[in-house]
Design a protein around this motif. Structure first.
Motif, PDB file in Angstrom:
ATOM      1  N   ASN A  17       0.863  -1.165   0.000  1.00 45.34           N
ATOM      2  CA  ASN A  17       0.000   0.000   0.000  1.00 45.34           C
ATOM      3  C   ASN A  17       0.907   1.225   0.000  1.00 45.34           C
ATOM      4  OD1 ASN A  17      -2.327   1.380   0.084  1.00 45.34           O
ATOM      5  ND2 ASN A  17      -2.888   0.830   2.191  1.00 45.34           N
ATOM      6  N   ILE A  18       1.103   1.805  -1.156  1.00 51.57           N
ATOM      7  CA  ILE A  18       2.101   2.887  -1.266  1.00 51.57           C
ATOM      8  C   ILE A  18       1.398   4.233  -1.118  1.00 51.57           C
ATOM      9  CG2 ILE A  18       4.015   3.787  -2.635  1.00 51.57           C
ATOM     10  CD1 ILE A  18       4.075   1.136  -4.139  1.00 51.57           C
ATOM     11  N   THR A  19       1.281   4.700   0.119  1.00 53.67           N
ATOM     12  CA  THR A  19       0.495   5.907   0.350  1.00 53.67           C
ATOM     13  C   THR A  19       1.316   7.190   0.242  1.00 53.67           C
ATOM     14  OG1 THR A  19       0.787   5.438   2.673  1.00 53.67           O
ATOM     15  CG2 THR A  19      -1.361   4.906   1.728  1.00 53.67           C
ATOM     16  N   ASN A  20       2.642   7.085   0.184  1.00 54.05           N
ATOM     17  CA  ASN A  20       3.459   8.276  -0.079  1.00 54.05           C
ATOM     18  C   ASN A  20       4.830   7.863  -0.599  1.00 54.05           C
ATOM     19  OD1 ASN A  20       5.458   8.048   2.110  1.00 54.05           O
ATOM     20  ND2 ASN A  20       3.650   8.300   3.438  1.00 54.05           N
ATOM     21  N   PRO A  21       5.588   8.819  -1.175  1.00 58.14           N
ATOM     22  CA  PRO A  21       6.874   8.474  -1.787  1.00 58.14           C
ATOM     23  C   PRO A  21       7.898   7.884  -0.806  1.00 58.14           C
ATOM     24  CG  PRO A  21       6.140  10.587  -2.618  1.00 58.14           C
ATOM     25  CD  PRO A  21       5.198  10.210  -1.514  1.00 58.14           C
ATOM     26  N   ASN A  22       7.793   8.205   0.478  1.00 55.91           N
ATOM     27  CA  ASN A  22       8.737   7.597   1.427  1.00 55.91           C
ATOM     28  C   ASN A  22       8.551   6.091   1.484  1.00 55.91           C
ATOM     29  OD1 ASN A  22       9.978   9.982   2.139  1.00 55.91           O
ATOM     30  ND2 ASN A  22       8.426  10.443   3.705  1.00 55.91           N
ATOM     31  N   ILE A  23       7.295   5.680   1.408  1.00 56.36           N
ATOM     32  CA  ILE A  23       7.036   4.236   1.408  1.00 56.36           C
ATOM     33  C   ILE A  23       7.579   3.618   0.121  1.00 56.36           C
ATOM     34  CG2 ILE A  23       5.206   2.478   1.411  1.00 56.36           C
ATOM     35  CD1 ILE A  23       3.620   4.303   3.254  1.00 56.36           C
ATOM     36  N   ALA A  24       7.411   4.321  -0.986  1.00 57.96           N
ATOM     37  CA  ALA A  24       7.973   3.831  -2.255  1.00 57.96           C
ATOM     38  C   ALA A  24       9.484   3.651  -2.115  1.00 57.96           C
ATOM     39  CB  ALA A  24       7.640   4.797  -3.388  1.00 57.96           C
ATOM     40  N   ASN A  25      10.156   4.662  -1.546  1.00 59.04           N
ATOM     41  CA  ASN A  25      11.598   4.565  -1.314  1.00 59.04           C
ATOM     42  C   ASN A  25      11.941   3.344  -0.477  1.00 59.04           C
ATOM     43  OD1 ASN A  25      12.634   6.807  -2.695  1.00 59.04           O
ATOM     44  ND2 ASN A  25      12.080   8.183  -1.019  1.00 59.04           N
ATOM     45  N   ASP A  26      11.201   3.160   0.617  1.00 58.56           N
ATOM     46  CA  ASP A  26      11.486   2.026   1.501  1.00 58.56           C
ATOM     47  C   ASP A  26      11.310   0.694   0.780  1.00 58.56           C
ATOM     48  OD1 ASP A  26      11.961   3.853   3.447  1.00 58.56           O
ATOM     49  OD2 ASP A  26      10.020   3.603   4.474  1.00 58.56           O
ATOM     50  N   LEU A  27      10.420   0.685  -0.212  1.00 65.32           N
ATOM     51  CA  LEU A  27      10.187  -0.551  -0.971  1.00 65.32           C
ATOM     52  C   LEU A  27      11.181  -0.702  -2.124  1.00 65.32           C
ATOM     53  CD1 LEU A  27       6.287  -0.389  -1.092  1.00 65.32           C
ATOM     54  CD2 LEU A  27       7.640  -2.160   0.044  1.00 65.32           C
ATOM     55  N   GLY A  28      12.115   0.257  -2.216  1.00 61.99           N
ATOM     56  CA  GLY A  28      13.144   0.158  -3.249  1.00 61.99           C
ATOM     57  C   GLY A  28      12.749   0.732  -4.592  1.00 61.99           C
ATOM     58  N   ILE A  29      11.731   1.615  -4.595  1.00 63.97           N
ATOM     59  CA  ILE A  29      11.318   2.229  -5.859  1.00 63.97           C
ATOM     60  C   ILE A  29      11.854   3.658  -5.931  1.00 63.97           C
ATOM     61  CG2 ILE A  29       9.339   2.935  -7.275  1.00 63.97           C
ATOM     62  CD1 ILE A  29       7.686   0.837  -5.696  1.00 63.97           C
ATOM     63  N   GLY A  30      12.490   3.995  -7.034  1.00 59.06           N
ATOM     64  CA  GLY A  30      13.000   5.359  -7.225  1.00 59.06           C
ATOM     65  C   GLY A  30      12.461   5.918  -8.524  1.00 59.06           C
ATOM     66  N   MET A  31      12.265   7.252  -8.568  1.00 57.95           N
ATOM     67  CA  MET A  31      11.704   7.834  -9.791  1.00 57.95           C
ATOM     68  C   MET A  31      12.495   9.054 -10.246  1.00 57.95           C
ATOM     69  SD  MET A  31       7.747   8.544 -10.628  1.00 57.95           S
ATOM     70  CE  MET A  31       7.181   9.407 -12.082  1.00 57.95           C
ATOM     71  N   VAL A  32      12.799   9.080 -11.531  1.00 60.06           N
ATOM     72  CA  VAL A  32      13.402  10.261 -12.150  1.00 60.06           C
ATOM     73  C   VAL A  32      12.291  10.921 -12.964  1.00 60.06           C
ATOM     74  CG1 VAL A  32      15.168  11.094 -13.745  1.00 60.06           C
ATOM     75  CG2 VAL A  32      15.668   9.170 -12.231  1.00 60.06           C
ATOM     76  N   HIS A  33      11.818  12.084 -12.487  1.00 59.22           N
ATOM     77  CA  HIS A  33      10.613  12.691 -13.039  1.00 59.22           C
ATOM     78  C   HIS A  33      10.842  13.359 -14.378  1.00 59.22           C
ATOM     79  CE1 HIS A  33       8.058  12.113  -9.518  1.00 59.22           C
ATOM     80  NE2 HIS A  33       9.183  12.201  -8.849  1.00 59.22           N
ATOM     81  N   GLN A  34       9.725  13.600 -15.077  1.00 63.85           N
ATOM     82  CA  GLN A  34       9.721  14.290 -16.368  1.00 63.85           C
ATOM     83  C   GLN A  34      10.300  15.705 -16.197  1.00 63.85           C
ATOM     84  OE1 GLN A  34       5.829  13.802 -17.999  1.00 63.85           O
ATOM     85  NE2 GLN A  34       6.371  14.468 -20.044  1.00 63.85           N
ATOM     86  N   HIS A  35       9.922  16.377 -15.135  1.00 62.04           N
ATOM     87  CA  HIS A  35      10.511  17.677 -14.820  1.00 62.04           C
ATOM     88  C   HIS A  35      11.266  17.519 -13.508  1.00 62.04           C
ATOM     89  CE1 HIS A  35       6.890  18.613 -17.335  1.00 62.04           C
ATOM     90  NE2 HIS A  35       7.871  19.120 -18.040  1.00 62.04           N
ATOM     91  N   PHE A  36      12.563  17.846 -13.544  1.00 61.37           N
ATOM     92  CA  PHE A  36      13.401  17.551 -12.380  1.00 61.37           C
ATOM     93  C   PHE A  36      12.952  18.308 -11.146  1.00 61.37           C
ATOM     94  CE2 PHE A  36      17.040  17.071 -15.595  1.00 61.37           C
ATOM     95  CZ  PHE A  36      16.484  15.889 -16.028  1.00 61.37           C
ATOM     96  N   MET A  37      13.361  17.801  -9.991  1.00 60.33           N
ATOM     97  CA  MET A  37      12.933  18.387  -8.731  1.00 60.33           C
ATOM     98  C   MET A  37      14.160  18.686  -7.872  1.00 60.33           C
ATOM     99  SD  MET A  37       9.552  16.121  -8.089  1.00 60.33           S
ATOM    100  CE  MET A  37       8.191  16.219  -9.244  1.00 60.33           C
ATOM    101  N   LEU A  38      15.113  19.435  -8.413  1.00 58.13           N
ATOM    102  CA  LEU A  38      16.336  19.729  -7.672  1.00 58.13           C
ATOM    103  C   LEU A  38      16.333  21.165  -7.161  1.00 58.13           C
ATOM    104  CD1 LEU A  38      18.790  18.043 -10.186  1.00 58.13           C
ATOM    105  CD2 LEU A  38      18.103  17.146  -7.959  1.00 58.13           C
TER     106      LEU A  38
END
Ligand SMILES: Nc1ncnc2c1ncn2[C@@H]1O[C@H](COP(=O)(O)OP(=O)(O)OP(=O)(O)O)[C@@H](O)[C@H]1O
Ligand SMILES: [Mg+2]
Length: 510
Positions: free
Chosen positions: A69-90
């Protein structure tokens, strides 16, 4: 089971649109899995669901066979999922390391942030995957390609095993694309899995193992890349046959529209990047600028459009000097501009897309009278353009930020062409567009040419330069070093000229 990720029967709605309608996508461990679909098909939405940015209304997600149940990006990170977005977020004023550790800073016993340790770890990661990133560099000082690598490092630093790339090659030069492909192969060798969104079908054929196709929010299916080809992929995504060659008749150039003489322009860091450039464009012709990024193309466009001041030299439009006029005066003198960076210069993201369609003309009749805006006229015009350019949006009142990347781009192109400028400057006009939309835009550019407009096309896609231009001007080190007839040259010759080599006979055409 062999799948690292399973997205099963996902549904995600936005006001007025079902972005994902019963989508299923299963990714195997160690594969590069392409996600393909038209502009607005729902690709970024599906990936944002996987990354925990959106909650689906229906469906389930499984990681290594376990329901999550991926309710926010921190959980995604913990599950080993990373995303490089269409528009960068730096964060621009921060260094590479500061950006990468943001939110997961390593600390010393004293509780202080341990920058040195982070830099060392980042350098090691960078070496391991051949990223060549300097951990101490400032984001604002590095190229777009490098910034993207910082985004990749950020996911690796957080332990990602599954990497999502949303149109990573749209913003890269051909050389950077080659390097990114090598990086992706290195990631796979180290046991990672990759989901790649791209509109470039050749790229899918070259690097991907399987491809899931979406059309208008629905799943069309998943194919093995070795069993398919570019034409089949195109028709699967668009639902009809797509022609990849641009039909066009010979140009019939008339009077000179744009005349640039001995132009010198400095960039924001006061480095001279346009160095005595000369170029003429006539009514009824498309001149394509071929060049490797950084040879003065951006500064040339900024000087032409009034965004940067020229140091010296002259720019004339139909014989009238327009050098160093303010951007609005340039627009009013008859120049249209499809900008390279659509978020910086192209759109006001918080405004409805309808109002974005009259950004240059809203203060004139019939869109306003005195200081009063006539919304009825504005939205009438906007609705026409939205239809003509196939801008997919629930309505003209939807905020520009809610449109998919490609549909934002189509809106800008429609707005700029519709003003019928004497000179249309198109900088990377088809960046991020699907194959069907590219076909349409190329046709429209040629139609405008035939109506007698002068068109300046700047693109890193040599295919596009070769197909659409009537004359190619090669830019190297701030100057036009050769002018060629596209019928009489080829990619090899262009490549050499763009790299600064002298080629016998070049420059004598035309
Ligand atoms: N935050 C949002 N609010 C409202 N609608 C949205 C939002 N994000 C996306 N949409 C809508 O959902 C649909 C799918 O958009 P999405 O960005 O997923 O498309 P895409 O396949 O990534 O397209 P592109 O190739 O142009 O990037 C579009 O109709 C878009 O307008
Ligand atoms: Mg997208």
């Amino acid at each position: 089971m062999e799948y690292v990720i399973e997205m099963l029967n996902i549904r995600k709605e936005f006001p007025g649109v079902v972005a994902n309608d019963d989508i299923t996508m299963q990714v195997k461990k160690g594969e590069i899995h392409a996600l393909l679909g038209e502009n607005g098909a729902g690709k970024s939405t599906l990936m944002n669901v996987l990354f925990g940015l959106y909650q689906p209304e229906k469906g389930e997600i499984r990681i290594n066979n376990e329901r999550v149940n991926i309710t926010n990006p921190n959980i995604a990170n913990d599950l080993g999922i990373g995303m490089v977005h269409q528009h960068f977020m730096l964060v621009e004023p921060f260094t590479v390391t500061q950006n990468i550790i943001l939110g997961s800073e390593p600390t010393r016993k004293s509780g202080k942030i341990d920058i040195k340790r982070a830099e060392k770890e980042i350098r090691e990661l960078s070496d391991r995957y051949g990223l060549k990133v300097d951990p101490t560099a400032k984001i604002s000082d590095i190229s777009v390609g490098m910034q993207q690598r910082v985004e990749i490092l950020k996911t690796l630093y957080r332990g990602a095993n599954i990497l999502i790339f949303d149109e990573p090659t749209a913003v890269l030069t051909p050389q950077e694309i080659k390097e990114l492909i090598e990086i992706m192969h290195a990631l796979i060798r180290e046991g990672k899995s990759i989901i790649l969104i791209t509109h470039k079908l050749k790229e899918i054929m070259e690097v991907c193992d399987r491809c899931t196709v979406m059309r208008k929010g629905k799943g069309i299916g998943t194919v093995d890349v070795k069993d398919t080809n570019v034409n089949e992929l195109a028709s699967l995504m668009v639902g009809r046959k797509v022609s990849f060659t641009t039909e066009k008749t010979l140009a019939n150039p008339k009077e000179v529209v744009l005349q640039i003489a001995d132009l010198f322009v400095k960039d924001t860091r006061k480095v001279e990047l346009v160095k005595g450039l000369n170029l003429e464009i006539k009514a009824g012709e498309i001149v394509g600028i071929a060049g490797i990024d950084g040879n003065g193309q951006t500064e040339l466009i900024e000087a032409l459009t009034g965004l940067t001041k020229a140091e010296s030299g002259t720019i004339k439009l139909r014989g009238k000097p327009i050098t160093n006029l303010k951007p609005r005066k340039v627009t009013e003198s008859g120049i249209g501009h499809i900008p390279q960076d659509r978020h910086k210069y192209g759109l006001v993201l918080d405004y409805p897309i309808g109002e974005n369609m009259v950004l240059q003309t809203y203060y004139k009749e019939p869109f306003s009278k005195g200081t009063i805006l006539n919304y009825k006229e504005i939205y009438k015009k906007a609705t026409e353009l939205i239809q003509e350019y196939d801008v997919r949006t629930p309505s003209a009142y939807t905020k520009a930020s809610a449109l998919s990347g490609g549909n934002q781009q189509k809106a800008i192109i429609g707005r700029e062409i519709d003003r019928s400028p004497d000179l249309l400057i198109a900088a990377q006009p088809t960046r991020g567009l699907d194959v069907g939309a590219i076909e349409f835009i190329h046709k429209r550019l040629i139609e405008e040419r035939d109506k007698g407009r002068a068109i300046l096309l700047v693109s890193f896609e040599l295919d596009e330069i070769m197909d659409v231009s009537d004359r190619i001007a090669v830019m190297f080190d701030g100057e036009v070093v050769a002018e060629l007839n596209p019928e009489q040259t080829n990619e090899q010759e262009l490549g050499l000229l763009m790299a600064g080599s002298q080629v016998n006979g070049a420059g004598e055409n035309q």
